[in-house]
Scaffold this motif. Structure first.
Motif, PDB file in Angstrom:
ATOM      1  N   TYR A 112     -14.837  33.393 -15.392  1.00  0.00           N
ATOM      2  CA  TYR A 112     -13.588  32.744 -15.818  1.00  0.00           C
ATOM      3  C   TYR A 112     -12.649  33.806 -16.371  1.00  0.00           C
ATOM      4  CZ  TYR A 112     -10.148  29.754 -18.002  1.00  0.00           C
ATOM      5  OH  TYR A 112      -8.958  29.148 -18.337  1.00  0.00           O
ATOM      6  N   TYR A 133     -17.068  25.683 -19.264  1.00  0.00           N
ATOM      7  CA  TYR A 133     -16.342  25.865 -18.006  1.00  0.00           C
ATOM      8  C   TYR A 133     -17.194  25.406 -16.829  1.00  0.00           C
ATOM      9  CZ  TYR A 133     -13.924  28.093 -14.106  1.00  0.00           C
ATOM     10  OH  TYR A 133     -13.279  28.329 -12.910  1.00  0.00           O
ATOM     11  N   ILE A 155     -10.363  19.907 -15.243  1.00  0.00           N
ATOM     12  CA  ILE A 155     -10.369  20.707 -16.463  1.00  0.00           C
ATOM     13  C   ILE A 155      -8.948  20.714 -17.017  1.00  0.00           C
ATOM     14  CG2 ILE A 155     -10.764  23.008 -17.411  1.00  0.00           C
ATOM     15  CD1 ILE A 155     -12.732  23.493 -15.121  1.00  0.00           C
ATOM     16  N   PRO A 156      -8.748  20.385 -18.284  1.00  0.00           N
ATOM     17  CA  PRO A 156      -7.380  20.320 -18.825  1.00  0.00           C
ATOM     18  C   PRO A 156      -6.718  21.692 -18.854  1.00  0.00           C
ATOM     19  CG  PRO A 156      -9.002  20.129 -20.594  1.00  0.00           C
ATOM     20  CD  PRO A 156      -9.767  20.054 -19.312  1.00  0.00           C
ATOM     21  N   GLY A 157      -5.376  21.685 -18.865  1.00  0.00           N
ATOM     22  CA  GLY A 157      -4.630  22.929 -18.976  1.00  0.00           C
ATOM     23  C   GLY A 157      -4.573  23.702 -17.678  1.00  0.00           C
ATOM     24  N   ALA A 158      -4.185  24.973 -17.773  1.00  0.00           N
ATOM     25  CA  ALA A 158      -4.021  25.830 -16.599  1.00  0.00           C
ATOM     26  C   ALA A 158      -4.697  27.171 -16.852  1.00  0.00           C
ATOM     27  CB  ALA A 158      -2.538  26.038 -16.303  1.00  0.00           C
ATOM     28  N   PHE A 171     -11.705  30.952 -22.531  1.00  0.00           N
ATOM     29  CA  PHE A 171     -11.649  29.549 -22.107  1.00  0.00           C
ATOM     30  C   PHE A 171     -11.207  28.621 -23.239  1.00  0.00           C
ATOM     31  CE2 PHE A 171     -13.875  25.483 -20.913  1.00  0.00           C
ATOM     32  CZ  PHE A 171     -13.089  25.206 -19.788  1.00  0.00           C
ATOM     33  N   ARG A 174      -8.565  25.714 -23.143  1.00  0.00           N
ATOM     34  CA  ARG A 174      -8.831  24.570 -22.267  1.00  0.00           C
ATOM     35  C   ARG A 174     -10.127  23.850 -22.634  1.00  0.00           C
ATOM     36  NH1 ARG A 174      -8.407  26.594 -16.213  1.00  0.00           N
ATOM     37  NH2 ARG A 174      -7.992  24.374 -15.867  1.00  0.00           N
ATOM     38  N   CYS A 175     -10.832  24.358 -23.631  1.00  0.00           N
ATOM     39  CA  CYS A 175     -12.156  23.827 -23.966  1.00  0.00           C
ATOM     40  C   CYS A 175     -12.043  22.638 -24.909  1.00  0.00           C
ATOM     41  CB  CYS A 175     -13.018  24.925 -24.605  1.00  0.00           C
ATOM     42  SG  CYS A 175     -14.700  24.393 -24.981  1.00  0.00           S
ATOM     43  N   THR A 176     -12.720  21.563 -24.570  1.00  0.00           N
ATOM     44  CA  THR A 176     -12.688  20.356 -25.405  1.00  0.00           C
ATOM     45  C   THR A 176     -13.825  20.335 -26.429  1.00  0.00           C
ATOM     46  OG1 THR A 176     -13.993  19.164 -23.749  1.00  0.00           O
ATOM     47  CG2 THR A 176     -11.599  19.000 -23.579  1.00  0.00           C
TER      48      THR A 176
END
Length: 221
Positions: A112, A133, A155-158, A171, A174-176
């Motif tokens: 990633y 991820y 996966i949220p975001g870009a 990451f 974008r990590c929840t």
């Protein structure tokens, strides 16, 4: 084959031989053709022949099935397997297609934003993933055995800019799950990938196991 000291005659014979090995019909005549006279699948076969013509110990296949239809993809993958057995070459297979990876790979390294985030055998990574991820990748794949009307879970975001990557864990934007780590560790400290079976994440082993069993695995089926 110039760097191997082969004469023009020997190099030509070897080129024709390799085109035949990768399934190009009438290789002696087709070797005289231009690339635009080949189909997409035949061009891919010709590229594989070029890569193998000097008997490399390692073949790096970067998205070798991109832009090919499903039937030709299957033919190319079968060809790579056969040639690997014949030549004894190792293959580093770079792809976004997890189905291809499941079919081709013995070991997986998940990347990633230029960093390795998870490593393990194919069975371990696909059946017991440890990194958020990897969870996101597997969760965003459509499945034939799931509710086909259910929306995919992207996966949220870009993806981040590699010229200005995020601090800490790349990451984390974008990590929840970073709230499970607590504090600012995900933002300030880059997690490292340990040897063997591992994932570069600040979640503890117990947290990863619990999240996967209770939250991720039920979605994957």
């Amino acid at each position: 084959m110039k760097h191997m000291g082969a004469s023009k005659k020997v190099a030509w014979a070897r080129a024709v031989e390799m085109l035949g090995k990768v399934g190009i019909p009438n290789p002696k005549e087709r070797a005289k053709d231009y690339p635009h006279q080949f189909s997409g699948g035949m061009r891919q076969r010709a590229m594989i022949a070029m890569a193998l013509v000097c008997d490399p110990d390692l073949l790096i296949a970067d998205e070798p099935t991109t832009a090919l239809d499903v039937t030709v993809q299957a033919q190319i993958l079968d060809l790579l397997k056969d040639l690997q057995q014949e030549f004894g070459s190792g293959i580093v297979f770079i792809t976004h297609d997890l189905g291809v990876i499941a079919d081709m790979a013995d070991d997986i390294m998940v990347m990633y934003a230029g960093n390795a985030v998870e490593r393990g055998t194919t069975n371990d990574v696909l059946r017991s993933p440890q990194h958020p991820y990897t969870w996101g990748l597997l969760n965003s794949m459509p499945r034939l055995d799931s509710d086909l009307s259910a929306p995919l879970a992207p996966i949220p975001g870009a993806p981040p800019s590699l010229l200005n990557p995020p601090s800490g864990c790349r990451f984390h934007p974008r990590c929840t799950f970073q709230d499970r780590v607590g504090g600012t560790r995900c933002v300030t400290e880059r997690p490292l990938l340990a040897p063997d079976r591992a994932s570069a994440c600040h979640l503890t082993a117990d947290q990863k196991r619990t999240i996967f069993i209770e939250e991720i695995k039920p979605r994957l089926g």
